[in-house]
Scaffold this motif. Structure first.
Motif, short mmCIF file in Angstrom:
data_model
loop_
_atom_site.label_atom_id
_atom_site.label_comp_id
_atom_site.label_asym_id
_atom_site.label_seq_id
_atom_site.Cartn_x
_atom_site.Cartn_y
_atom_site.Cartn_z
N PRO A 41 14.51 8.59 97.23
CA PRO A 41 15.77 9.27 97.56
C PRO A 41 16.92 8.75 96.70
CG PRO A 41 15.21 7.66 99.26
CD PRO A 41 14.03 7.74 98.34
N GLU A 42 17.75 9.67 96.25
CA GLU A 42 18.92 9.31 95.44
C GLU A 42 20.18 9.44 96.29
OE1 GLU A 42 19.24 11.34 91.76
OE2 GLU A 42 17.14 11.03 91.18
N PRO A 43 20.92 8.34 96.48
CA PRO A 43 22.17 8.41 97.26
C PRO A 43 23.18 9.33 96.57
CG PRO A 43 21.47 6.13 96.92
CD PRO A 43 20.63 6.98 96.02
N ALA A 44 24.00 9.97 97.39
CA ALA A 44 25.02 10.89 96.85
C ALA A 44 26.26 10.11 96.44
CB ALA A 44 25.36 11.94 97.89
N THR A 45 26.06 9.06 95.71
CA THR A 45 27.16 8.23 95.22
C THR A 45 27.02 8.07 93.72
OG1 THR A 45 25.87 6.23 95.65
CG2 THR A 45 27.34 6.99 97.40
N HIS A 46 27.95 7.33 93.14
CA HIS A 46 27.91 7.09 91.69
C HIS A 46 27.92 5.59 91.39
CE1 HIS A 46 28.58 11.37 90.96
NE2 HIS A 46 29.52 11.32 91.88
N GLU B 91 25.85 1.57 91.46
CA GLU B 91 24.68 0.99 90.82
C GLU B 91 23.38 1.38 91.52
OE1 GLU B 91 27.38 -0.52 91.66
OE2 GLU B 91 28.24 -1.53 89.89
N ILE B 92 23.42 1.50 92.85
CA ILE B 92 22.20 1.84 93.58
C ILE B 92 21.77 3.27 93.26
CG2 ILE B 92 21.23 2.13 95.89
CD1 ILE B 92 22.96 -0.14 96.82
N ALA B 93 22.75 4.18 93.15
CA ALA B 93 22.40 5.55 92.77
C ALA B 93 21.80 5.59 91.37
CB ALA B 93 23.65 6.44 92.84
N ARG B 94 22.36 4.80 90.46
CA ARG B 94 21.79 4.76 89.11
C ARG B 94 20.40 4.14 89.13
NH1 ARG B 94 27.23 3.47 87.81
NH2 ARG B 94 26.79 1.23 87.67
N LEU B 95 20.19 3.14 89.99
CA LEU B 95 18.86 2.55 90.13
C LEU B 95 17.86 3.59 90.61
CD1 LEU B 95 16.85 0.17 90.35
CD2 LEU B 95 17.77 -0.25 92.65
N ALA B 96 18.27 4.40 91.61
CA ALA B 96 17.36 5.43 92.12
C ALA B 96 17.03 6.46 91.04
CB ALA B 96 18.00 6.12 93.34
N ARG B 97 18.05 6.87 90.27
CA ARG B 97 17.80 7.85 89.21
C ARG B 97 16.89 7.27 88.14
NH1 ARG B 97 23.23 9.19 90.38
NH2 ARG B 97 24.04 7.78 88.78
N THR B 98 17.12 6.02 87.77
CA THR B 98 16.26 5.39 86.78
C THR B 98 14.84 5.25 87.30
OG1 THR B 98 18.16 4.15 85.92
CG2 THR B 98 15.98 3.34 85.34
N THR B 99 14.70 4.91 88.59
CA THR B 99 13.36 4.81 89.18
C THR B 99 12.64 6.14 89.13
OG1 THR B 99 14.14 3.04 90.64
CG2 THR B 99 12.10 4.16 91.26
N ASN B 100 13.36 7.22 89.46
CA ASN B 100 12.73 8.55 89.41
C ASN B 100 12.37 8.94 87.99
OD1 ASN B 100 12.73 9.06 92.17
ND2 ASN B 100 14.80 9.92 92.15
N GLU B 101 13.23 8.58 87.05
CA GLU B 101 12.89 8.87 85.64
C GLU B 101 11.64 8.09 85.22
OE1 GLU B 101 16.39 7.84 83.55
OE2 GLU B 101 17.56 9.57 84.25
N THR B 102 11.54 6.84 85.69
CA THR B 102 10.35 6.05 85.38
C THR B 102 9.11 6.65 86.02
OG1 THR B 102 11.71 4.05 85.27
CG2 THR B 102 9.34 3.75 85.54
N LEU B 103 9.24 7.11 87.27
CA LEU B 103 8.11 7.76 87.93
C LEU B 103 7.69 9.03 87.21
CD1 LEU B 103 9.11 7.29 91.69
CD2 LEU B 103 7.20 6.20 90.49
N ALA B 104 8.69 9.81 86.76
CA ALA B 104 8.38 11.03 86.02
C ALA B 104 7.64 10.72 84.71
CB ALA B 104 9.65 11.83 85.74
N ALA B 105 8.14 9.70 84.00
CA ALA B 105 7.48 9.32 82.75
C ALA B 105 6.06 8.81 83.02
CB ALA B 105 8.30 8.26 82.03
#
Length: 474
Positions: free
Chosen positions: A237-242, A244-258
Motif C-alpha cells: 500500500p502507498e500512503p496518500a502523502t508525499h 519518505e514513507i510514501a517514497r519508500l512504498a513507491r520504490t518498493t513497488n517499483e522494485t517488485l515490478a522489476a
C-alpha cells in the motif's frame, strides 16, 4: 520486526524526552537566575534609597535622636561611627550582622582617619567634607534581628559627614524574603510542571511516531504476505502523502515490478530454451534411432547439422546466462575496423559477399563478445539480403559506428524493437533452418549495451534493413 518497530518508537520517545528535559532544565535555571538577579536589584535600590534618606538627614544637621528611621520589619537601619559603634538604630532593630566583606570594609574605615574605604566610597583624592554624602554605595548581604526574629537582608552602605564634621556610615537593609518566596514558588512550579510536561511530550512523541510508522507496518505485512505466497503481482500500500514513507512504498513497488518482470522473463527464457532445445534433440534422436535399426538409412549430414545447431544454441544460452549474471566485458583495446574485416572474411565462402568501407577506430572491451555481435549482424544480413551486404566502419565524434545493411525486405517499423527480444522470429523467418533460434540480435544488443553502446535498426535507401552499432571510441 514488531520488536524493532517498537524499539524505534521507544528510542524516538526517549530521545525527544531527553532533549526536552535538557532544554527545560537549562531554560528553568536561566529563568531562576534572571528572577533572582532582578529581585536583588530591586532590594538594592530599596536599601540604597532608605540609606541615602537617612544620610541626607544627617548631612543636614539632624541629631541622631531626631532621625525618622523606618520600622525595622520593613527596612532595618543602623548608623555607625568610625569605630563601628552604633549611634542610631531603627525601631525594633536588635542587631545587624553584615557579610564578611562588609565587616572588612568597616574595619578598614575605622583604621583610616582620612575617611578612605576599600570600596572607594570615600577615597584619598576626594575626601568628604562637612555635610557631604558619598556618591558611591556599597552593597552586600547579611542578617538582621527584629523583635527577636532573625532574617536575611540585602544591605546598602553610604558614607556621610555631618555638619559638625563627624564621619558616619549608614547601613539600611531590604528584606530578601520576597526574593526567596518568588524563587521558591517558581522552582516549585517548575518541579511540578517539568515531569508533567515531559510525560506529555513523551506520550505525544510515542503516538506521533506510532502513527507515522503505521504505513511501514502495512508495507512489512504485505511484503511478508508476498514472500509467503510468492505472488510478485501484489503491491504494497502507498500512503496518500508525499513523505519518505510514501517514497519508500513507491520504490518498493517499483522494485517488485522489476522483480516480477525479471522472473517472468526468466520463466519465458527457460520455456523458450526448452522448446528450442527439444526440436534438434528430437530430430537427432530420431536419426540415431533410425540409423541404429537401419544403418543404411542413417542421415549423417542431418545428424551433424542438428548437432551443430544444438551446439550453437547451447553456446547462445550460455552467453545470455553470463550476460544476465552481470559479466563485465574485458578492458582490451583493439581496432574495430580490423575486427570487422576478419569477421567479413570468415563469411566470404559460398554466402553472399559483403563490401566493407572502414576507417581505423579503436574501441575498448571484449574482443570475443564484439566479434560475436558483428558475426550475428553479418549472418542476419546475409540471411535476408537479395544480392549484397554493405558494411561501414567510421568515427562519429567520440563514438565508433558500424553499419551493416542489406537490400532485403527490411524490418517493419512496428517490429524494429521486437526483433531484439529473445526467441523472436518474424513471420518470414519462422523456419529454424532460415531464422535460427531468435537469439542472435538479442545477444548483439545485450553485448552492445554492456559495452556502453547501442544497437538500433532502420531502413536503407533500397528498403532493406540497416543495423547501426555504436560504441565508445578510445
Amino acid at each position: 520486526m514488531r520488536r524493532r518497530m517498537r524499539s524505534v518508537r521507544a528510542r524516538a520517545t526517549l530521545a525527544a524526552t531527553l532533549v526536552v528535559a535538557v532544554a527545560l532544565v537549562a531554560a528553568g535555571a536561566a529563568v531562576l537566575l534572571a528572577l533572582r538577579s532582578s529581585l536583588i536589584d530591586q532590594a538594592d535600590t530599596e536599601a540604597d534609597s532608605v540609606a541615602r534618606n537617612a544620610a541626607s538627614a544627617l548631612s543636614n544637621g539632624f541629631a541622631y535622636n531626631d532621625l525618622d528611621l523606618p520600622d525595622g520589619d520593613e527596612n532595618p537601619v543602623e548608623v555607625l561611627d568610625r569605630k563601628g559603634r552604633p549611634v542610631a538604630v531603627g525601631e525594633d532593630v536588635e542587631g545587624m550582622s553584615l557579610s564578611a566583606s562588609a565587616s572588612d570594609r568597616l574595619n578598614s574605615v575605622a583604621n583610616d582617619d582620612a575617611g578612605d574605604t576599600d570600596e572607594g566610597v570615600a577615597d584619598e583624592e576626594d575626601p568628604l567634607g562637612a555635610g557631604d554624602i558619598a556618591d558611591e554605595t556599597w552593597y552586600g548581604e547579611g542578617t538582621a534581628t527584629v523583635e527577636g526574629e532573625k532574617d536575611d537582608y540585602r544591605f546598602a552602605g553610604v558614607d556621610v559627614v555631618t555638619k559638625g564634621g563627624v564621619p558616619l556610615t549608614v547601613y539600611a537593609g531590604a528584606p530578601l524574603s520576597g526574593e526567596k518566596d518568588a524563587v521558591g514558588t517558581a522552582l516549585t512550579a517548575m518541579l511540578i510542571g517539568l515531569p508533567l510536561l515531559l510525560v506529555t511530550v513523551g506520550g505525544m512523541t510515542y503516538l506521533v511516531t506510532r502513527r507515522a510508522l503505521r504505513p511501514v507496518e502495512g508495507i512489512r505485512a504485505e511484503m511478508a504476505a508476498i514472500t509467503a505466497s510468492e505472488d510478485l503481482s501484489r503491491r504494497v500500500p502507498e500512503p496518500a502523502t508525499h513523505d519518505e514513507i510514501a517514497r519508500l512504498a513507491r520504490t518498493t513497488n517499483e522494485t517488485l515490478a522489476a522483480l516480477e518482470t525479471s522472473v517472468e522473463r526468466q520463466r519465458a527464457f527457460v520455456a523458450d530454451a526448452s522448446h528450442e532445445l527439444r526440436s534438434p534433440i528430437a530430430s537427432l534422436r530420431t536419426q540415431l534411432e533410425v540409423g541404429a535399426a537401419h544403418p543404411e538409412l542413417l542421415d549423417v549430414e542431418g545428424a551433424v547439422e542438428d548437432t551443430v545447431r544444438l551446439q550453437r544454441l547451447a553456446a547462445d544460452l550460455l552467453l545470455l546466462a553470463r550476460l544476465d549474471a552481470g559479466e563485465r566485458p574485458a578492458d582490451a583495446r583493439f581496432d574495430l575496423a580490423e575486427l570487422v574485416g576478419e569477421e567479413t572474411a570468415q563469411r566470404s565462402g559460398d554466402r553472399i559477399a559483403a563490401s566493407v568501407t572502414a576507417e581505423p577506430v579503436e574501441v575498448a572491451g571484449s574482443r570475443r563478445q564484439l566479434a560475436r555481435v558483428l558475426g550475428n549482424l553479418l549472418d542476419n544480413a546475409q540471411r535476408h539480403t537479395r544480392s549484397s551486404v554493405a558494411v561501414t566502419v567510421r568515427r562519429a565524434g567520440k563514438q565508433a559506428v558500424v553499419e551493416v545493411g542489406d537490400d532485403g525486405a527490411g524490418v517493419p517499423p512496428a517490429e524494429r524493437e521486437r526483433i531484439f527480444e529473445r526467441f523472436v522470429r518474424l513471420d518470414e523467418a519462422r523456419t529454424r533452418d532460415e531464422g535460427g533460434a531468435g537469439l542472435g540480435l538479442a545477444i548483439a544488443r545485450d553485448v552492445a549495451v554492456r559495452h556502453g553502446g547501442s544497437l538500433t535498426v532502420r531502413e536503407t535507401p533500397t528498403g532493406g534493413a540497416l543495423f547501426e552499432l555504436r560504441l565508445p571510441a578510445v
